[in-house]
Motif scaffolding. Structure first.
Motif, PDB file in Angstrom:
ATOM      1  N   PHE A 122       0.843  -1.203   0.000  1.00 31.23           N
ATOM      2  CA  PHE A 122       0.000   0.000   0.000  1.00 31.23           C
ATOM      3  C   PHE A 122       0.873   1.246   0.000  1.00 31.23           C
ATOM      4  O   PHE A 122       1.804   1.371   0.812  1.00 31.23           O
ATOM      5  N   GLU A 123       0.540   2.168  -0.926  1.00 29.79           N
ATOM      6  CA  GLU A 123       1.370   3.371  -1.099  1.00 29.79           C
ATOM      7  C   GLU A 123       1.468   4.204   0.177  1.00 29.79           C
ATOM      8  O   GLU A 123       2.512   4.755   0.486  1.00 29.79           O
ATOM      9  N   GLU A 124       0.351   4.312   0.923  1.00 26.53           N
ATOM     10  CA  GLU A 124       0.388   5.207   2.098  1.00 26.53           C
ATOM     11  C   GLU A 124       1.401   4.716   3.143  1.00 26.53           C
ATOM     12  O   GLU A 124       2.030   5.514   3.833  1.00 26.53           O
ATOM     13  N   ASP A 125       1.578   3.379   3.224  1.00 29.63           N
ATOM     14  CA  ASP A 125       2.576   2.851   4.180  1.00 29.63           C
ATOM     15  C   ASP A 125       3.985   3.152   3.675  1.00 29.63           C
ATOM     16  O   ASP A 125       4.865   3.535   4.446  1.00 29.63           O
ATOM     17  N   LEU A 126       4.177   2.950   2.361  1.00 32.50           N
ATOM     18  CA  LEU A 126       5.511   3.197   1.792  1.00 32.50           C
ATOM     19  C   LEU A 126       5.881   4.664   1.969  1.00 32.50           C
ATOM     20  O   LEU A 126       7.038   5.002   2.257  1.00 32.50           O
ATOM     21  N   GLN A 127       4.873   5.539   1.832  1.00 32.90           N
ATOM     22  CA  GLN A 127       5.150   6.971   2.021  1.00 32.90           C
ATOM     23  C   GLN A 127       5.448   7.292   3.481  1.00 32.90           C
ATOM     24  O   GLN A 127       6.348   8.060   3.793  1.00 32.90           O
ATOM     25  N   TYR A 128       4.693   6.689   4.401  1.00 30.96           N
ATOM     26  CA  TYR A 128       4.940   6.908   5.833  1.00 30.96           C
ATOM     27  C   TYR A 128       6.385   6.536   6.173  1.00 30.96           C
ATOM     28  O   TYR A 128       7.060   7.199   6.935  1.00 30.96           O
ATOM     29  N   MET A 129       6.851   5.441   5.553  1.00 30.37           N
ATOM     30  CA  MET A 129       8.209   4.960   5.855  1.00 30.37           C
ATOM     31  C   MET A 129       9.269   5.664   5.013  1.00 30.37           C
ATOM     32  O   MET A 129      10.450   5.473   5.219  1.00 30.37           O
ATOM     33  N   ASN A 130       8.806   6.437   4.016  1.00 27.56           N
ATOM     34  CA  ASN A 130       9.707   7.094   3.057  1.00 27.56           C
ATOM     35  C   ASN A 130      10.528   6.086   2.242  1.00 27.56           C
ATOM     36  O   ASN A 130      11.706   6.293   1.971  1.00 27.56           O
ATOM     37  N   ARG A 131       9.857   5.009   1.847  1.00 27.36           N
ATOM     38  CA  ARG A 131      10.515   4.045   0.971  1.00 27.36           C
ATOM     39  C   ARG A 131      10.624   4.637  -0.422  1.00 27.36           C
ATOM     40  O   ARG A 131       9.765   5.416  -0.837  1.00 27.36           O
ATOM     41  N   VAL A 132      11.636   4.230  -1.159  1.00 31.56           N
ATOM     42  CA  VAL A 132      11.880   4.831  -2.467  1.00 31.56           C
ATOM     43  C   VAL A 132      11.036   4.158  -3.565  1.00 31.56           C
ATOM     44  O   VAL A 132      10.769   4.756  -4.594  1.00 31.56           O
ATOM     45  N   HIS A 133      10.585   2.915  -3.328  1.00 33.68           N
ATOM     46  CA  HIS A 133       9.888   2.200  -4.394  1.00 33.68           C
ATOM     47  C   HIS A 133       8.371   2.365  -4.285  1.00 33.68           C
ATOM     48  O   HIS A 133       7.852   2.854  -3.283  1.00 33.68           O
ATOM     49  N   SER A 134       7.698   1.929  -5.362  1.00 35.25           N
ATOM     50  CA  SER A 134       6.231   2.001  -5.385  1.00 35.25           C
ATOM     51  C   SER A 134       5.652   0.591  -5.223  1.00 35.25           C
ATOM     52  O   SER A 134       6.381  -0.407  -5.313  1.00 35.25           O
ATOM     53  N   VAL A 135       4.329   0.533  -5.017  1.00 37.87           N
ATOM     54  CA  VAL A 135       3.665  -0.764  -4.867  1.00 37.87           C
ATOM     55  C   VAL A 135       3.811  -1.597  -6.145  1.00 37.87           C
ATOM     56  O   VAL A 135       4.107  -2.792  -6.093  1.00 37.87           O
ATOM     57  N   SER A 136       3.646  -0.935  -7.302  1.00 40.89           N
ATOM     58  CA  SER A 136       3.729  -1.717  -8.549  1.00 40.89           C
ATOM     59  C   SER A 136       5.145  -2.275  -8.732  1.00 40.89           C
ATOM     60  O   SER A 136       5.319  -3.400  -9.205  1.00 40.89           O
ATOM     61  N   GLU A 137       6.156  -1.499  -8.334  1.00 43.56           N
ATOM     62  CA  GLU A 137       7.533  -2.013  -8.442  1.00 43.56           C
ATOM     63  C   GLU A 137       7.726  -3.212  -7.515  1.00 43.56           C
ATOM     64  O   GLU A 137       8.425  -4.169  -7.856  1.00 43.56           O
ATOM     65  N   ALA A 138       7.098  -3.142  -6.334  1.00 41.99           N
ATOM     66  CA  ALA A 138       7.248  -4.247  -5.370  1.00 41.99           C
ATOM     67  C   ALA A 138       6.714  -5.544  -5.970  1.00 41.99           C
ATOM     68  O   ALA A 138       7.403  -6.571  -5.990  1.00 41.99           O
ATOM     69  N   GLU A 139       5.493  -5.479  -6.480  1.00 37.18           N
ATOM     70  CA  GLU A 139       4.885  -6.697  -7.051  1.00 37.18           C
ATOM     71  C   GLU A 139       5.654  -7.187  -8.258  1.00 37.18           C
ATOM     72  O   GLU A 139       5.940  -8.373  -8.394  1.00 37.18           O
ATOM     73  N   ARG A 140       5.982  -6.235  -9.146  1.00 35.52           N
ATOM     74  CA  ARG A 140       6.662  -6.607 -10.384  1.00 35.52           C
ATOM     75  C   ARG A 140       8.026  -7.249 -10.095  1.00 35.52           C
ATOM     76  O   ARG A 140       8.423  -8.222 -10.716  1.00 35.52           O
ATOM     77  N   SER A 141       8.735  -6.701  -9.098  1.00 35.58           N
ATOM     78  CA  SER A 141      10.088  -7.208  -8.831  1.00 35.58           C
ATOM     79  C   SER A 141      10.043  -8.673  -8.381  1.00 35.58           C
ATOM     80  O   SER A 141      10.851  -9.489  -8.829  1.00 35.58           O
ATOM     81  N   VAL A 142       9.092  -9.002  -7.519  1.00 40.29           N
ATOM     82  CA  VAL A 142       9.016 -10.397  -7.039  1.00 40.29           C
ATOM     83  C   VAL A 142       8.725 -11.325  -8.214  1.00 40.29           C
ATOM     84  O   VAL A 142       9.386 -12.353  -8.409  1.00 40.29           O
ATOM     85  N   LYS A 143       7.736 -10.926  -9.041  1.00 44.59           N
ATOM     86  CA  LYS A 143       7.371 -11.784 -10.181  1.00 44.59           C
ATOM     87  C   LYS A 143       8.530 -11.901 -11.165  1.00 44.59           C
ATOM     88  O   LYS A 143       8.789 -12.980 -11.702  1.00 44.59           O
ATOM     89  N   SER A 144       9.236 -10.797 -11.410  1.00 43.63           N
ATOM     90  CA  SER A 144      10.346 -10.847 -12.388  1.00 43.63           C
ATOM     91  C   SER A 144      11.463 -11.760 -11.890  1.00 43.63           C
ATOM     92  O   SER A 144      12.079 -12.491 -12.675  1.00 43.63           O
ATOM     93  N   VAL A 145      11.748 -11.701 -10.595  1.00 45.87           N
ATOM     94  CA  VAL A 145      12.801 -12.563 -10.042  1.00 45.87           C
ATOM     95  C   VAL A 145      12.368 -14.035 -10.196  1.00 45.87           C
ATOM     96  O   VAL A 145      13.163 -14.902 -10.582  1.00 45.87           O
ATOM     97  N   GLN A 146      11.094 -14.297  -9.927  1.00 54.58           N
ATOM     98  CA  GLN A 146      10.592 -15.683 -10.091  1.00 54.58           C
ATOM     99  C   GLN A 146      10.650 -16.103 -11.553  1.00 54.58           C
ATOM    100  O   GLN A 146      11.103 -17.209 -11.869  1.00 54.58           O
ATOM    101  N   ASP A 147      10.221 -15.201 -12.457  1.00 51.03           N
ATOM    102  CA  ASP A 147      10.212 -15.542 -13.893  1.00 51.03           C
ATOM    103  C   ASP A 147      11.622 -15.830 -14.407  1.00 51.03           C
ATOM    104  O   ASP A 147      11.803 -16.588 -15.351  1.00 51.03           O
ATOM    105  N   ALA A 148      12.616 -15.204 -13.763  1.00 47.76           N
ATOM    106  CA  ALA A 148      14.001 -15.425 -14.200  1.00 47.76           C
ATOM    107  C   ALA A 148      14.536 -16.767 -13.697  1.00 47.76           C
ATOM    108  O   ALA A 148      15.674 -17.134 -13.992  1.00 47.76           O
ATOM    109  N   GLY A 149      13.731 -17.474 -12.907  1.00 52.39           N
ATOM    110  CA  GLY A 149      14.125 -18.820 -12.490  1.00 52.39           C
ATOM    111  C   GLY A 149      14.669 -18.925 -11.073  1.00 52.39           C
ATOM    112  O   GLY A 149      15.125 -19.993 -10.668  1.00 52.39           O
ATOM    113  N   PHE A 150      14.632 -17.822 -10.312  1.00 51.98           N
ATOM    114  CA  PHE A 150      15.076 -17.908  -8.913  1.00 51.98           C
ATOM    115  C   PHE A 150      13.917 -18.428  -8.062  1.00 51.98           C
ATOM    116  O   PHE A 150      12.796 -17.949  -8.179  1.00 51.98           O
ATOM    117  N   GLU A 151      14.223 -19.412  -7.214  1.00 46.08           N
ATOM    118  CA  GLU A 151      13.168 -19.979  -6.359  1.00 46.08           C
ATOM    119  C   GLU A 151      13.288 -19.512  -4.924  1.00 46.08           C
ATOM    120  O   GLU A 151      12.305 -19.324  -4.225  1.00 46.08           O
TER     121      GLU A 151
END
Ligand code: SF4
Length: 374
Positions: A122-151
């Protein structure tokens, strides 16, 4: 067997809650990497040829490094240490760094485990924490790492954030389960001294972190992850069978490790802890001048007992009273039993000479541990 920890002290942006050592300026990256190379080579005799079974890139943000920089570090580790074939090599990464190109490059390195700092969907939590990434980047990154064959992937989540409602926390956990990662680390948001978060809360610019909310979220976490096959092998760590973090498990079982880079800690597996200066410029300068860039302490028996209690109490297997007696003697075991009398029986079970925390005990584990200290 031993481990290696490599601290990469750079981040793109400072998270409000963070009290780790890092800099948001990359100005010293080149000289710091050279100093790191020098440290890796110069400490090769410290482990007396103990084989290395885990290597962990932590930070800071190790995923900020270029692929060749990661490969160079690993090349030096392999050149100077004896690394086992089935080594676990973890890279802590932030979602915004994990572009498809970067992941493809990492596939050609020896990295075989990813720890992805998602924290919330959720964006509001990421903003509260001042994280640099967005929610869509979070989801996409996990899927991309999995798609690349990392388990072997773990994601970090943070709960107790004032912006995180129960419904959103439930949704974060549902989303995590649906991503089918085999390991999750969940940490309660803590307000450390001298962090921007403490400052902003004190000036009433951000809402307070409430203990009751933290406790509610913790109970929900356990209720949701256990039924879908995760084991809570440590209070903050959940894994599917066969996916416990070998690196952290080795820490908790008192194995030796070498920590390289500014702020990194080392332990000789017996009684000596050593830590590098938490200052990038000084680390570079002193390494180049061959001056001492670390400090150290020799642990007393009491220190070692207290550390043992602090880590073992958090583990699924709990504290073995036989082991306490074998390692420290009868008086320590008796001290532990006396300390337990001050706590309600709802907080722990004592079976087969093992003290294991119940879920209620896990909520007060820090207090319990400190009351059992010698
Ligand atoms: S990315 Fe990690 S190390 Fe860097 S500021 Fe955020 S929490 Fe701290």
């Amino acid at each position: 067997m031993a481990g290696i920890y490599i601290h990469i002290p750079f981040c793109k942006q400072a998270c409000h809650y963070c009290d780790f050592h890092f800099s948001t300026s990359l100005k010293l990256k080149e000289p710091l990497l050279l100093a790191l190379h020098q440290e890796i080579a110069s400490r090769k005799d410290e482990l007396s040829m103990d084989p290395i079974e885990t290597i962990y890139f932590g930070g800071g943000t190790p995923s900020i490094l270029e692929i060749d920089e990661i490969k160079k570090i690993l090349e030096l580790v392999y050149m100077h240490y004896q690394v086992v074939d089935e080594v676990e090599i973890t890279l802590e990464s932030n979602p915004d760094d994990l572009s498809p190109k970067k992941i493809k490059g990492l596939r050609t390195s020896m990295i075989n485990r990813f720890s992805i700092g998602v924290q919330s969907f959720f964006e509001e939590d990421l903003q509260y924490m001042n994280r640099v990434h967005s929610v869509s980047e979070a989801e996409r990154s996990v899927k991309s790492v999995q798609d690349a064959g990392f388990e072997n992937i773990t994601i970090d989540l943070i709960y107790g954030t004032p912006t995180l409602s129960k419904e959103h926390w439930e949704e974060n956990l549902r989303k995590t389960i649906s991503l089918e990662v085999p390991h999750v680390s969940c940490y309660a948001l803590t307000v450390e001294e001298n962090t921007p978060l403490e400052h902003l809360i004190r000036r009433k610019k951000l809402p307070l972190v409430e203990d009751a909310q933290v406790a509610d979220h913790f109970l929900m976490l356990v209720e949701q992850l256990i039924p879908v096959g995760f084991e809570q092998y440590e209070i903050s760590n959940f894994s599917k069978p066969g996916y416990r973090s070998r690196h952290n498990t080795a820490y908790w079982s008192g194995k030796a490790y070498l920590g390289f880079g500014p702020g990194a800690h080392s332990f000789n597996g017996k009684d000596q802890r050593r830590w590098n200066l938490s200052n990038n410029a000084l680390y570079v300068q002193k390494t180049a001048a061959k001056e001492t860039y670390w400090d150290q302490e020799i642990l007393t028996e009491k220190d070692r007992y207290n550390e043992f209690i602090m880590t073992q109490i958090r583990l699924q297997e709990g504290i073995s009273l036989d082991l306490v007696e074998r390692k420290f003697g009868q008086s320590y075991k008796q001290h532990l039993l006396n300390g337990l009398e001050g706590f309600s029986k709802d907080a722990y079970t004592l079976l087969d000479n093992k003290m294991v925390l119940t879920i209620q005990g896990k909520l007060i584990s820090d207090r319990l541990a400190s009351d059992l200290f010698f």
